[in-house]
Design a protein around this motif. Sequence first.
Motif, PDB file in Angstrom:
ATOM      1  N   ILE A 185       8.906   6.997  -1.508  1.00 24.94           N
ATOM      2  CA  ILE A 185       7.502   7.343  -1.283  1.00 24.94           C
ATOM      3  C   ILE A 185       6.824   7.555  -2.629  1.00 24.94           C
ATOM      4  O   ILE A 185       7.485   7.816  -3.639  1.00 24.94           O
ATOM      5  CB  ILE A 185       7.328   8.618  -0.416  1.00 24.94           C
ATOM      6  N   GLY A 186       5.480   7.431  -2.630  1.00 23.65           N
ATOM      7  CA  GLY A 186       4.711   7.658  -3.838  1.00 23.65           C
ATOM      8  C   GLY A 186       3.639   8.690  -3.546  1.00 23.65           C
ATOM      9  O   GLY A 186       3.188   8.837  -2.408  1.00 23.65           O
ATOM     10  N   ARG A 187       3.221   9.398  -4.580  1.00 23.76           N
ATOM     11  CA  ARG A 187       2.181  10.404  -4.440  1.00 23.76           C
ATOM     12  C   ARG A 187       0.839   9.789  -4.803  1.00 23.76           C
ATOM     13  O   ARG A 187       0.718   9.066  -5.797  1.00 23.76           O
ATOM     14  CB  ARG A 187       2.484  11.584  -5.378  1.00 23.76           C
ATOM     15  N   LEU A 188      -0.183  10.103  -3.989  1.00 24.89           N
ATOM     16  CA  LEU A 188      -1.554   9.653  -4.266  1.00 24.89           C
ATOM     17  C   LEU A 188      -2.371  10.885  -4.652  1.00 24.89           C
ATOM     18  O   LEU A 188      -1.812  11.929  -4.974  1.00 24.89           O
ATOM     19  CB  LEU A 188      -2.124   8.952  -3.023  1.00 24.89           C
ATOM     20  N   GLY A 189      -3.708  10.789  -4.597  1.00 21.91           N
ATOM     21  CA  GLY A 189      -4.547  11.963  -4.873  1.00 21.91           C
ATOM     22  C   GLY A 189      -4.453  12.960  -3.718  1.00 21.91           C
ATOM     23  O   GLY A 189      -3.969  12.632  -2.632  1.00 21.91           O
ATOM     24  N   GLY A 190      -4.924  14.183  -3.943  1.00 25.45           N
ATOM     25  CA  GLY A 190      -4.916  15.210  -2.894  1.00 25.45           C
ATOM     26  C   GLY A 190      -3.513  15.434  -2.378  1.00 25.45           C
ATOM     27  O   GLY A 190      -2.563  15.541  -3.155  1.00 25.45           O
ATOM     28  N   SER A 191      -3.385  15.469  -1.029  1.00 26.61           N
ATOM     29  CA  SER A 191      -2.031  15.647  -0.491  1.00 26.61           C
ATOM     30  C   SER A 191      -1.550  14.366   0.195  1.00 26.61           C
ATOM     31  O   SER A 191      -0.736  14.406   1.105  1.00 26.61           O
ATOM     32  CB  SER A 191      -2.006  16.836   0.474  1.00 26.61           C
ATOM     33  N   ALA A 192      -2.078  13.225  -0.258  1.00 26.47           N
ATOM     34  CA  ALA A 192      -1.709  11.945   0.347  1.00 26.47           C
ATOM     35  C   ALA A 192      -0.494  11.313  -0.334  1.00 26.47           C
ATOM     36  O   ALA A 192      -0.279  11.478  -1.537  1.00 26.47           O
ATOM     37  CB  ALA A 192      -2.897  10.987   0.275  1.00 26.47           C
ATOM     38  N   TYR A 193       0.272  10.601   0.474  1.00 27.38           N
ATOM     39  CA  TYR A 193       1.462   9.901   0.001  1.00 27.38           C
ATOM     40  C   TYR A 193       1.428   8.478   0.530  1.00 27.38           C
ATOM     41  O   TYR A 193       0.684   8.169   1.458  1.00 27.38           O
ATOM     42  CB  TYR A 193       2.735  10.574   0.530  1.00 27.38           C
ATOM     43  N   VAL A 194       2.250   7.619  -0.048  1.00 25.87           N
ATOM     44  CA  VAL A 194       2.370   6.269   0.474  1.00 25.87           C
ATOM     45  C   VAL A 194       3.852   5.946   0.635  1.00 25.87           C
ATOM     46  O   VAL A 194       4.685   6.397  -0.148  1.00 25.87           O
ATOM     47  CB  VAL A 194       1.653   5.258  -0.455  1.00 25.87           C
ATOM     48  N   ARG A 195       4.138   5.192   1.684  1.00 26.21           N
ATOM     49  CA  ARG A 195       5.498   4.749   1.905  1.00 26.21           C
ATOM     50  C   ARG A 195       5.591   3.335   1.352  1.00 26.21           C
ATOM     51  O   ARG A 195       4.791   2.472   1.709  1.00 26.21           O
ATOM     52  CB  ARG A 195       5.753   4.775   3.404  1.00 26.21           C
ATOM     53  N   VAL A 196       6.549   3.053   0.505  1.00 23.85           N
ATOM     54  CA  VAL A 196       6.591   1.773  -0.207  1.00 23.85           C
ATOM     55  C   VAL A 196       7.408   0.759   0.582  1.00 23.85           C
ATOM     56  O   VAL A 196       8.522   0.440   0.243  1.00 23.85           O
ATOM     57  CB  VAL A 196       7.203   1.947  -1.609  1.00 23.85           C
ATOM     58  N   ARG A 197       6.856   0.263   1.676  1.00 25.96           N
ATOM     59  CA  ARG A 197       7.604  -0.755   2.412  1.00 25.96           C
ATOM     60  C   ARG A 197       6.706  -1.827   3.014  1.00 25.96           C
ATOM     61  O   ARG A 197       7.180  -2.880   3.385  1.00 25.96           O
ATOM     62  CB  ARG A 197       8.462  -0.129   3.492  1.00 25.96           C
ATOM     63  N   THR A 198       5.395  -1.562   3.095  1.00 24.52           N
ATOM     64  CA  THR A 198       4.496  -2.601   3.593  1.00 24.52           C
ATOM     65  C   THR A 198       3.730  -3.185   2.410  1.00 24.52           C
ATOM     66  O   THR A 198       3.656  -2.581   1.346  1.00 24.52           O
ATOM     67  CB  THR A 198       3.467  -2.009   4.581  1.00 24.52           C
ATOM     68  N   ASP A 199       3.165  -4.363   2.612  1.00 22.44           N
ATOM     69  CA  ASP A 199       2.323  -4.975   1.581  1.00 22.44           C
ATOM     70  C   ASP A 199       3.013  -5.172   0.244  1.00 22.44           C
ATOM     71  O   ASP A 199       2.385  -5.085  -0.807  1.00 22.44           O
ATOM     72  CB  ASP A 199       1.045  -4.137   1.364  1.00 22.44           C
ATOM     73  N   VAL A 200       4.335  -5.384   0.278  1.00 20.10           N
ATOM     74  CA  VAL A 200       5.031  -5.703  -0.969  1.00 20.10           C
ATOM     75  C   VAL A 200       4.785  -7.183  -1.248  1.00 20.10           C
ATOM     76  O   VAL A 200       4.906  -8.005  -0.344  1.00 20.10           O
ATOM     77  CB  VAL A 200       6.545  -5.441  -0.824  1.00 20.10           C
ATOM     78  N   PHE A 201       4.343  -7.523  -2.453  1.00 25.14           N
ATOM     79  CA  PHE A 201       4.196  -8.947  -2.766  1.00 25.14           C
ATOM     80  C   PHE A 201       4.911  -9.280  -4.070  1.00 25.14           C
ATOM     81  O   PHE A 201       5.072  -8.441  -4.944  1.00 25.14           O
ATOM     82  CB  PHE A 201       2.722  -9.380  -2.788  1.00 25.14           C
ATOM     83  N   GLU A 202       5.376 -10.548  -4.138  1.00 26.86           N
ATOM     84  CA  GLU A 202       6.130 -11.008  -5.301  1.00 26.86           C
ATOM     85  C   GLU A 202       5.179 -11.658  -6.288  1.00 26.86           C
ATOM     86  O   GLU A 202       4.288 -12.418  -5.891  1.00 26.86           O
ATOM     87  CB  GLU A 202       7.179 -12.045  -4.878  1.00 26.86           C
ATOM     88  N   LEU A 203       5.331 -11.369  -7.558  1.00 28.97           N
ATOM     89  CA  LEU A 203       4.521 -11.984  -8.602  1.00 28.97           C
ATOM     90  C   LEU A 203       5.397 -12.148  -9.848  1.00 28.97           C
ATOM     91  O   LEU A 203       5.395 -11.273 -10.724  1.00 28.97           O
ATOM     92  CB  LEU A 203       3.307 -11.088  -8.901  1.00 28.97           C
ATOM     93  N   PRO A 204       6.157 -13.253  -9.882  1.00 27.69           N
ATOM     94  CA  PRO A 204       7.046 -13.438 -11.037  1.00 27.69           C
ATOM     95  C   PRO A 204       6.239 -13.507 -12.325  1.00 27.69           C
ATOM     96  O   PRO A 204       5.127 -14.059 -12.336  1.00 27.69           O
ATOM     97  CB  PRO A 204       7.744 -14.771 -10.757  1.00 27.69           C
ATOM     98  N   ARG A 205       6.774 -12.943 -13.399  1.00 32.32           N
ATOM     99  CA  ARG A 205       6.058 -12.988 -14.683  1.00 32.32           C
ATOM    100  C   ARG A 205       6.027 -14.403 -15.207  1.00 32.32           C
ATOM    101  O   ARG A 205       7.010 -15.136 -15.085  1.00 32.32           O
ATOM    102  CB  ARG A 205       6.775 -12.109 -15.704  1.00 32.32           C
ATOM    103  N   PRO A 206       4.892 -14.812 -15.804  1.00 31.28           N
ATOM    104  CA  PRO A 206       4.805 -16.183 -16.304  1.00 31.28           C
ATOM    105  C   PRO A 206       5.842 -16.433 -17.401  1.00 31.28           C
ATOM    106  O   PRO A 206       6.094 -15.545 -18.223  1.00 31.28           O
ATOM    107  CB  PRO A 206       3.390 -16.272 -16.885  1.00 31.28           C
ATOM    108  N   GLY A 207       6.416 -17.651 -17.410  1.00 33.18           N
ATOM    109  CA  GLY A 207       7.345 -18.034 -18.470  1.00 33.18           C
ATOM    110  C   GLY A 207       6.579 -18.657 -19.619  1.00 33.18           C
ATOM    111  O   GLY A 207       5.336 -18.700 -19.596  1.00 33.18           O
ATOM    112  N   PRO A 208       7.286 -19.207 -20.623  1.00 29.99           N
ATOM    113  CA  PRO A 208       6.609 -19.770 -21.812  1.00 29.99           C
ATOM    114  C   PRO A 208       5.717 -20.960 -21.482  1.00 29.99           C
ATOM    115  O   PRO A 208       4.771 -21.243 -22.221  1.00 29.99           O
ATOM    116  CB  PRO A 208       7.774 -20.195 -22.723  1.00 29.99           C
ATOM    117  N   GLU A 209       5.988 -21.650 -20.338  1.00 25.11           N
ATOM    118  CA  GLU A 209       5.176 -22.845 -20.020  1.00 25.11           C
ATOM    119  C   GLU A 209       3.699 -22.494 -19.839  1.00 25.11           C
ATOM    120  O   GLU A 209       2.826 -23.314 -20.106  1.00 25.11           O
ATOM    121  CB  GLU A 209       5.733 -23.593 -18.799  1.00 25.11           C
TER     122      GLU A 209
END
Length: 219
Positions: A185-209
């Motif tokens: 889980i992650g902490r947000l502002g106030g007393s809000a938290y987030v569960r890290v399991r939805t909306d995960v997206f992949e973004l590989p780092r660009p290579g030298p090309e």
Amino acid sequence: MPQTHRLLELSRMDVQERYKLLIGSIVPRPIALVSTVNREGQPNLAPFSFFMGVGANPPAVAISPMRRGDGSRKDTLRNIEETGQFVVNCISFALAEAMNRASADWPQEVDEFAVSGLTPIESLRVRPPRVAESPIQFECQLLHLLPIGEGPLSGTLVVGQVLVAHVREELYEEGRIRLEAYDPIGRLGGSAYVRVRTDVFELPRPGPEIISTYFKAER
Ligand SMILES: Cc1cc2nc3c(=O)[nH]c(=O)nc-3n(C[C@H](O)[C@H](O)[C@H](O)COP(=O)(O)O)c2cc1C
């Protein structure tokens, strides 16, 4: 489209307003449930979301216990100053409520393991116990203590070297942590938290090309 930004002069804001600006902007923050002991060996447990990895050689993590509103130091900081040791217990969704109980302003003599219902187990290389229920535990030796200012809500950057890690068996596969099994889980502002399991997206780092393609397009 031009966007307007409100200019905030932080020196003119009160401390609570600055704090709210930071915790609402720096999101989501990971949570370290930190166990320490005082000189007499009395255990203490408290969560910190001013928490980050610092480097891998040596492997290091940092937390920042802020001074309380009355300017006093939190037990976690006092204990680390006394012993030079702490354990970072990583938090999964299942441990959110117990972690939150540990965060209350318990008097110094209260053992937060007892009030949160979490189980202390012996560490291998440091005196503070680990939290048995935590999926990943880092045993840490203090490397640096850096006070950042003074007075209420001023921080102290605590950097520790990770001596050993304990990772729950089903979380660790081919040298990687399995996110689904971890359920952090992650902490947000106030007393809000987030569960890290939805909306995960992949973004590989660009290579030298990407560099050569960019310069070819420029010509
Ligand atoms: C999720 C969460 C994150 C927190 N992060 C911090 C933090 O980064 N720094 C801090 O000073 N207090 C933080 N707190 C508040 C402390 O946990 C709280 O002040 C606690 O009572 C300190 O305990 P201690 O005096 O035993 O060290 C956080 C609380 C919660 C619930």
